[in-house]
Design an enzyme around this catalytic site. Structure first.
Site, mmCIF file in Angstrom:
data_model
loop_
_atom_site.group_PDB
_atom_site.id
_atom_site.type_symbol
_atom_site.label_atom_id
_atom_site.label_comp_id
_atom_site.label_asym_id
_atom_site.label_seq_id
_atom_site.Cartn_x
_atom_site.Cartn_y
_atom_site.Cartn_z
ATOM 1 N N ASN A 92 0.805 -1.223 0.000
ATOM 2 C CA ASN A 92 0.000 0.000 0.000
ATOM 3 C C ASN A 92 0.838 1.274 0.000
ATOM 4 O OD1 ASN A 92 -2.440 1.770 0.908
ATOM 5 N ND2 ASN A 92 -0.921 2.015 2.540
ATOM 6 N N SER A 144 -4.264 2.631 -8.702
ATOM 7 C CA SER A 144 -5.065 3.861 -8.656
ATOM 8 C C SER A 144 -5.834 3.983 -9.963
ATOM 9 C CB SER A 144 -4.124 5.062 -8.513
ATOM 10 O OG SER A 144 -4.811 6.259 -8.803
ATOM 11 N N TYR A 157 3.625 9.165 -11.230
ATOM 12 C CA TYR A 157 2.678 8.407 -10.401
ATOM 13 C C TYR A 157 1.862 7.431 -11.269
ATOM 14 C CZ TYR A 157 -1.060 7.714 -6.924
ATOM 15 O OH TYR A 157 -1.971 7.175 -6.046
ATOM 16 N N ALA A 159 2.645 6.168 -14.172
ATOM 17 C CA ALA A 159 3.505 5.080 -14.663
ATOM 18 C C ALA A 159 3.722 4.044 -13.566
ATOM 19 C CB ALA A 159 4.846 5.653 -15.127
ATOM 20 N N LYS A 161 1.728 3.351 -11.063
ATOM 21 C CA LYS A 161 0.486 2.642 -10.752
ATOM 22 C C LYS A 161 0.059 1.705 -11.892
ATOM 23 C CE LYS A 161 0.014 4.217 -6.630
ATOM 24 N NZ LYS A 161 0.147 3.299 -5.485
HETATM 25 P P1 NAP Z 1 -0.866 8.757 2.651
HETATM 26 O O1 NAP Z 1 -1.999 9.192 3.526
HETATM 27 O O2 NAP Z 1 0.077 9.769 2.128
HETATM 28 O O3 NAP Z 1 -0.051 7.608 3.456
HETATM 29 C C1 NAP Z 1 1.087 7.021 2.856
HETATM 30 C C2 NAP Z 1 1.614 5.914 3.724
HETATM 31 O O4 NAP Z 1 2.748 5.335 3.076
HETATM 32 C C3 NAP Z 1 2.113 6.383 5.093
HETATM 33 O O5 NAP Z 1 1.868 5.376 6.044
HETATM 34 C C4 NAP Z 1 3.622 6.564 4.866
HETATM 35 O O6 NAP Z 1 4.412 6.449 6.060
HETATM 36 C C5 NAP Z 1 3.879 5.391 3.952
HETATM 37 N N1 NAP Z 1 5.109 5.520 3.176
HETATM 38 C C6 NAP Z 1 5.461 6.528 2.332
HETATM 39 N N2 NAP Z 1 6.666 6.266 1.792
HETATM 40 C C7 NAP Z 1 7.095 5.080 2.300
HETATM 41 C C8 NAP Z 1 8.259 4.280 2.146
HETATM 42 N N3 NAP Z 1 9.251 4.659 1.336
HETATM 43 N N4 NAP Z 1 8.343 3.120 2.833
HETATM 44 C C9 NAP Z 1 7.359 2.723 3.665
HETATM 45 N N5 NAP Z 1 6.221 3.435 3.844
HETATM 46 C C10 NAP Z 1 6.096 4.604 3.182
HETATM 47 O O7 NAP Z 1 -1.398 7.972 1.365
HETATM 48 P P2 NAP Z 1 -2.827 7.281 1.093
HETATM 49 O O8 NAP Z 1 -3.719 8.280 0.485
HETATM 50 O O9 NAP Z 1 -3.263 6.539 2.295
HETATM 51 O O10 NAP Z 1 -2.420 6.252 -0.076
HETATM 52 C C11 NAP Z 1 -2.104 4.901 0.185
HETATM 53 C C12 NAP Z 1 -1.939 4.177 -1.144
HETATM 54 O O11 NAP Z 1 -3.145 4.287 -1.906
HETATM 55 C C13 NAP Z 1 -0.820 4.758 -2.019
HETATM 56 O O12 NAP Z 1 -0.173 3.727 -2.718
HETATM 57 C C14 NAP Z 1 -1.585 5.646 -2.986
HETATM 58 O O13 NAP Z 1 -0.886 5.831 -4.191
HETATM 59 C C15 NAP Z 1 -2.853 4.832 -3.180
HETATM 60 N N6 NAP Z 1 -3.978 5.625 -3.648
HETATM 61 C C16 NAP Z 1 -4.475 6.643 -2.901
HETATM 62 C C17 NAP Z 1 -5.557 7.370 -3.389
HETATM 63 C C18 NAP Z 1 -6.168 8.489 -2.629
HETATM 64 O O14 NAP Z 1 -7.096 9.113 -3.168
HETATM 65 N N7 NAP Z 1 -5.768 8.777 -1.408
HETATM 66 C C19 NAP Z 1 -6.108 7.046 -4.633
HETATM 67 C C20 NAP Z 1 -5.570 6.007 -5.360
HETATM 68 C C21 NAP Z 1 -4.501 5.290 -4.863
HETATM 69 P P3 NAP Z 1 4.714 7.776 6.969
HETATM 70 O O15 NAP Z 1 3.401 8.108 7.681
HETATM 71 O O16 NAP Z 1 5.759 7.335 7.918
HETATM 72 O O17 NAP Z 1 5.137 8.855 6.022
#
Ligand code: NAP
Length: 249
Positions: A92, A144, A157, A159, A161
Site C-alpha cells: 500500500n 489507482s 505516479y 507510470a 500505478k
Molecule cells: P498517505 O496518507 O500519504 O499515506 C502514505 C503511507 O505510506 C504512510 O503510512 C507513509 O508512512 C507510507 N510511506 C510513504 N513512503 C514510504 C516508504 N518509502 N516506505 C514505507 N512506507 C512509506 O497515502 P494514502 O492516500 O493513504 O495512499 C495509500 C496508497 O493508496 C498509495 O499507494 C496511494 O498511491 C494509493 N492511492 C491513494 C488514493 C487516494 O485518493 N488517497 C487514490 C488512489 C490510490 P509515513 O506516515 O511514515 O510517512
C-alpha cells in the site's frame, strides 16, 4: 468466526490514510497485523496499541519499502515475530511528487517509481518463499484510477500505478499453480493526507465526475482488501478491482 481470524497480514504504509484504515478493519476481522511506516513513528506506535487492544497481535516496523535489502530484512523480522507465517501481503505504501512533464525532475520521476513500484517487487519477492512453502497466500497491490486512465501532472505516479497492474497480473500467472493469488485494488478519490494536498477546485472537479457523488474513505478500500485477503475470494486472481464510486464507468 471472523473473516480473517488466524491470518497474518503485512501492510506497507500503515501509519495513516488508507493503510491505517486497512490495518484497523483487518484487526476488527481478526487478522494479526504487521505494518510499516516511513517516519510517523508516534502515529504507528499509537495504532499498534489500538490494534492490540482488539485482541490481535500487531506490530509497527519502520522500513523503507523502496529499499530491496530493507524489505528482505523486514520480512525476516516479521517471520520471527509472527510465528513464521504470512497469509496476506498488502503493498500500500505510496507517494506523489506531481508536476507537468515539462517541469518534472529526473529525481522526482525516479523516487516515485522506486517508492510506489519497485517497493511492490521488493516486498513480493521477500514473501514469495514463505508463501510458496505454505502453498497459499494473497497479495494485494494498491494501484489507482490514475494507473488505468492517466492524469495530467502525474506521469511518474501514473507510470508507477500502471506498472503495478502489469506486475500483479504476471505474478498471478507465475504463482497461481501454488495457490498464491495476486490482485490489484485501484482506488478512486479517497480522502486522506495524500489528497488533502490537492487544490480544492481540482477536488471539486474530481467529485463532480464521480457517479456516487462523494470521495471514498479508507474503510471503503479496506473492505475490498478484506474480500481479496479472505477465503471469500479463493477463486479470484489477476484482477483489478476498481473501488472508485464508479469513476471509471
Ligand atoms: P498517505 O496518507 O500519504 O499515506 C502514505 C503511507 O505510506 C504512510 O503510512 C507513509 O508512512 C507510507 N510511506 C510513504 N513512503 C514510504 C516508504 N518509502 N516506505 C514505507 N512506507 C512509506 O497515502 P494514502 O492516500 O493513504 O495512499 C495509500 C496508497 O493508496 C498509495 O499507494 C496511494 O498511491 C494509493 N492511492 C491513494 C488514493 C487516494 O485518493 N488517497 C487514490 C488512489 C490510490 P509515513 O506516515 O511514515 O510517512
Amino acid at each position: 468466526m471472523k473473516l480473517l481470524e488466524g491470518k497474518t497480514a503485512i501492510i506497507t504504509g500503515g501509519s495513516r490514510g488508507i493503510g491505517k484504515g486497512i490495518a484497523q478493519v483487518f484487526a476488527q476481522h481478526g487478522a494479526n497485523v504487521a505494518f510499516t511506516y516511513s517516519s510517523s513513528s508516534a502515529a504507528a506506535e499509537e495504532l499498534a496499541t489500538e490494534l492490540t487492544a482488539l485482541g490481535v497481535k500487531a506490530k509497527a516496523y519502520q522500513s523503507n519499502a523502496a529499499n530491496f535489502q530493507a524489505a528482505q530484512d523486514l520480512v525476516a523480522e516479521i517471520l520471527k515475530d509472527f510465528n513464521g507465517k504470512i497469509d496476506i501481503l498488502i503493498n500500500n505504501a505510496g507517494i506523489t511528487k506531481d508536476n507537468l512533464l515539462m517541469r518534472i525532475s529526473e529525481e522526482d520521476f525516479d523516487t516515485v517509481i522506486e517508492v510506489n513500484l519497485k517497493s511492490v517487487f521488493n516486498m513480493t519477492k521477500a514473501v514469495q518463499r514463505t508463501m510458496l512453502k505454505q502453498r497459499q497466500g494473497s497479495i494485494i497491490n494498491m494501484s489507482s484510477v490514475v494507473g488505468v486512465k492517466g492524469n495530467a501532472g502525474q506521469t511518474n505516479y501514473a507510470a508507477s500505478k500502471a506498472g503495478i497492474i502489469g506486475f500483479s497480473k504476471s505474478v498471478a500467472l507465475e504463482l497461481g499453480s501454488r495457490n498464491i493469488r495476486c490482485n490489484v485494488v485501484a482506488p478512486g478519490f479517497i480522502e486522506t493526507e495524500m489528497t488533502a494536498k490537492l487544490d480544492e477546485k481540482v477536488v471539486e472537479g474530481w467529485r463532480a465526475g464521480i457517479p456516487l457523488k462523494r470521495g471514498g474513505s479508507p474503510e471503503d478500500i479496506a473492505n475490498a482488501c478484506v474480500y481479496l485477503g479472505s477465503d471469500l475470494s479463493t477463486y479470484v486472481t489477476g484482477q483489478v478491482l476498481n473501488v472508485d464510486g464508479g469513476m471509471l464507468t
